[in-house]
Structure formats: structure tokens, C-alpha cells
Design an enzyme around this catalytic site. Structure first.
Site, PDB file in Angstrom:
ATOM      1  N   SER A   8       0.844  -1.200   0.000  1.00 26.66           N
ATOM      2  CA  SER A   8       0.000   0.000   0.000  1.00 26.66           C
ATOM      3  C   SER A   8       0.877   1.246   0.000  1.00 26.66           C
ATOM      4  O   SER A   8       2.024   1.202   0.435  1.00 26.66           O
ATOM      5  CB  SER A   8      -0.887   0.017   1.249  1.00 26.66           C
ATOM      6  OG  SER A   8      -1.678   1.184   1.293  1.00 26.66           O
ATOM      7  N   GLN A  11      -0.940   6.261   3.511  1.00 22.85           N
ATOM      8  CA  GLN A  11      -0.170   6.584   4.722  1.00 22.85           C
ATOM      9  C   GLN A  11      -0.925   6.269   6.008  1.00 22.85           C
ATOM     10  O   GLN A  11      -0.326   5.854   6.999  1.00 22.85           O
ATOM     11  CB  GLN A  11       0.244   8.064   4.704  1.00 22.85           C
ATOM     12  CG  GLN A  11       1.268   8.399   3.631  1.00 22.85           C
ATOM     13  CD  GLN A  11       2.507   7.501   3.689  1.00 22.85           C
ATOM     14  OE1 GLN A  11       3.115   7.334   4.738  1.00 22.85           O
ATOM     15  NE2 GLN A  11       2.860   6.903   2.560  1.00 22.85           N
ATOM     16  N   ASN A  12      -2.247   6.445   6.005  1.00 17.64           N
ATOM     17  CA  ASN A  12      -3.050   6.121   7.188  1.00 17.64           C
ATOM     18  C   ASN A  12      -2.958   4.631   7.504  1.00 17.64           C
ATOM     19  O   ASN A  12      -2.765   4.215   8.646  1.00 17.64           O
ATOM     20  CB  ASN A  12      -4.521   6.499   6.959  1.00 17.64           C
ATOM     21  CG  ASN A  12      -4.708   7.980   6.736  1.00 17.64           C
ATOM     22  OD1 ASN A  12      -4.456   8.780   7.625  1.00 17.64           O
ATOM     23  ND2 ASN A  12      -5.134   8.354   5.547  1.00 17.64           N
ATOM     24  N   LYS A  13      -3.101   3.829   6.462  1.00 16.63           N
ATOM     25  CA  LYS A  13      -3.065   2.374   6.613  1.00 16.63           C
ATOM     26  C   LYS A  13      -1.672   1.914   7.058  1.00 16.63           C
ATOM     27  O   LYS A  13      -1.534   1.077   7.955  1.00 16.63           O
ATOM     28  CB  LYS A  13      -3.431   1.737   5.265  1.00 16.63           C
ATOM     29  CG  LYS A  13      -3.677   0.251   5.309  1.00 16.63           C
ATOM     30  CD  LYS A  13      -3.968  -0.303   3.916  1.00 16.63           C
ATOM     31  CE  LYS A  13      -5.302   0.165   3.376  1.00 16.63           C
ATOM     32  NZ  LYS A  13      -5.652  -0.522   2.101  1.00 16.63           N
ATOM     33  N   ASP A  71      -7.413  -5.944   2.169  1.00 20.11           N
ATOM     34  CA  ASP A  71      -8.509  -5.370   1.403  1.00 20.11           C
ATOM     35  C   ASP A  71      -9.629  -5.165   2.400  1.00 20.11           C
ATOM     36  O   ASP A  71      -9.929  -6.061   3.193  1.00 20.11           O
ATOM     37  CB  ASP A  71      -8.953  -6.274   0.256  1.00 20.11           C
ATOM     38  CG  ASP A  71      -9.833  -5.504  -0.729  1.00 20.11           C
ATOM     39  OD1 ASP A  71      -9.508  -4.343  -1.027  1.00 20.11           O
ATOM     40  OD2 ASP A  71     -10.844  -6.060  -1.195  1.00 20.11           O
ATOM     41  N   SER A  72     -10.154  -3.987   2.404  1.00 22.49           N
ATOM     42  CA  SER A  72     -11.174  -3.704   3.402  1.00 22.49           C
ATOM     43  C   SER A  72     -12.257  -2.854   2.792  1.00 22.49           C
ATOM     44  O   SER A  72     -12.085  -2.263   1.721  1.00 22.49           O
ATOM     45  CB  SER A  72     -10.552  -2.999   4.608  1.00 22.49           C
ATOM     46  OG  SER A  72      -9.809  -1.882   4.195  1.00 22.49           O
ATOM     47  N   PHE A 154     -10.480   8.650   7.627  1.00 22.94           N
ATOM     48  CA  PHE A 154     -10.552   8.745   6.171  1.00 22.94           C
ATOM     49  C   PHE A 154     -11.654   7.820   5.681  1.00 22.94           C
ATOM     50  O   PHE A 154     -12.250   7.079   6.465  1.00 22.94           O
ATOM     51  CB  PHE A 154      -9.193   8.378   5.545  1.00 22.94           C
ATOM     52  CG  PHE A 154      -8.682   7.009   5.935  1.00 22.94           C
ATOM     53  CD1 PHE A 154      -8.822   5.925   5.077  1.00 22.94           C
ATOM     54  CD2 PHE A 154      -8.052   6.804   7.159  1.00 22.94           C
ATOM     55  CE1 PHE A 154      -8.349   4.661   5.438  1.00 22.94           C
ATOM     56  CE2 PHE A 154      -7.566   5.547   7.524  1.00 22.94           C
ATOM     57  CZ  PHE A 154      -7.724   4.474   6.657  1.00 22.94           C
ATOM     58  N   GLY A 155     -11.923   7.858   4.382  1.00 23.16           N
ATOM     59  CA  GLY A 155     -12.934   6.964   3.816  1.00 23.16           C
ATOM     60  C   GLY A 155     -14.319   7.224   4.386  1.00 23.16           C
ATOM     61  O   GLY A 155     -14.777   8.366   4.487  1.00 23.16           O
TER      62      GLY A 155
END
Length: 201
Positions: A8, A11-13, A71-72, A154-155
Site C-alpha cells: 500500500s 499513509q493512514n493504513k 482489502d477492506s 478517512f474513507g
């Protein structure tokens, strides 16, 4: 020190994964840090299929490393599981959080709060070598609000209300979110499996 590549550039992940796996003595790096530029087509029918495909495509390029991929997404009961595996590109453009949230709110317009049940799901795959991998899944249940609330995360975070905290994901501190998020649950399961291989402690 053994290297783990996170499949990935989010950056959050990356920060969340590094934080939860910090007890292990691994050099954890992103695709960017490894100068890997790859766009894996996520054409699996499940989160776990997509996570495995991402991890394996990168592992084929760097067989001296382990690779972790996830994967989420969000599943909404009233929408028969949508957006599901299409969560990141729900409104047509990959990663457009604002448009994705607008589409979700419009599809749920008029649906009462108690029928806006939703789950955040995260599937994680760690490819150790050609013959060995670990697959885990985490899930958290909540409700979809009728407007965005909160500025963190996020998201779909501003729309995902967690009854336990009486807040949306976007109102939680990083520590609060890391203690209950779908990714945190999946990563804790991954940690448990890694410890069985005597990698921790």
C-alpha cells in the site's frame, strides 16, 4: 532483519499497520520505500481474494521479503452488502472519499437509523514464502449516520457510528480507533498467528 513490505501507499493504513506490529523485530516498509510501482487489478469476489492477489503479485517481485496486504471495505445491510469490495471506487473514481460518502448517503436517504446497520470488514494476508501464508479477517458493526460527523480518519469514517463510543470513527482518537477498528481486529489476529511462529516476544 527480515523485511515486510506493506502492499500500500496509503499513509493512514501504513501507520496503523506499523503501530500494531511494532512489537515484532521486522523492518516494515511501504511500496514507495521499496520503489515498487504496481497497480494490481482487484478482480476477486471477496476481500480475502483481493488481499491475497495484491500480496502475491508483490511477493513475486521481492521473494526475499514477506508481504502484507489488506482489502477492506464497508458492507451495508440495507444495500445487500454494498459497497463491499467496491468501497474505494463506489462512486466510480478510486479513492474519492467525498463522492463515495455522498453516494452512500443518497442511497440511504429516508432509511431510519435502526435499519442503517453496517460493518467495516478487513481481510489481511501475510505471505511468508511460496508455500506459507497467514489469512485473517476482522469486522466491526455499527450504523451509518445521515451526515458526515467528525474530522479524523478517512474513507467512510465520518459516516460510521460506533454505539460503544457513541461517536463516529472520524470522532475517535487514533488510540480509540486502533483498539476497535476492523483493521486493528484483523491485525491482532495476525499478531497472534505470528507469535505462534515464535516471531514475537
Amino acid at each position: 532483519m527480515k523485511k515486510i513490505i506493506i502492499a500500500s501507499n496509503n499513509q493512514n493504513k501504513i501507520r496503523e499497520i506499523k503501530q500494531i506490529l511494532k512489537e515484532f523485530d521486522f523492518n516494515i516498509v511501504s511500496l514507495k520505500e521499496e520503489n515498487i510501482d504496481i497497480d494490481v487489478e482487484e478482480d476477486g469476489k471477496t476481500f480475502i481474494e483481493n488481499a491475497y492477489k495484491k500480496a502475491y503479485e508483490i511477493y513475486k517481485m521481492r521473494k526475499d521479503c514477506m508481504v502484507i496486504a489488506d482489502d477492506s471495505g464497508l458492507t451495508v445491510d440495507e444495500l445487500e452488502g454494498a459497497p463491499g469490495i467496491y468501497s474505494a471506487r463506489f462512486a466510480g473514481i478510486h479513492g474519492d472519499d467525498k463522492k463515495n460518502n455522498e453516494k452512500l448517503l443518497s442511497l440511504l436517504e429516508g432509511v431510519p437509523f435502526e435499519k442503517r446497520n453496517a460493518q467495516f470488514v478487513c481481510s489481511i494476508v501475510l505471505i511468508i514464502d511460496e508455500a506459507n501464508s497467514i489469512k485473517v479477517e476482522g469486522e466491526i458493526s455499527g450504523f451509518i449516520t445521515d451526515k458526515e460527523i467528525g474530522t479524523k480518519g478517512f474513507g467512510y469514517d465520518p459516516l460510521f457510528y460506533v454505539p460503544e463510543f457513541k461517536k463516529t470513527f472520524a470522532e475517535l482518537t487514533e488510540d480509540e480507533k486502533n483498539s476497535i477498528s476492523h483493521r486493528a481486529i484483523a491485525l491482532e489476529k495476525l499478531c497472534s498467528e505470528m507469535k505462534k511462529l515464535n516471531w514475537g516476544e
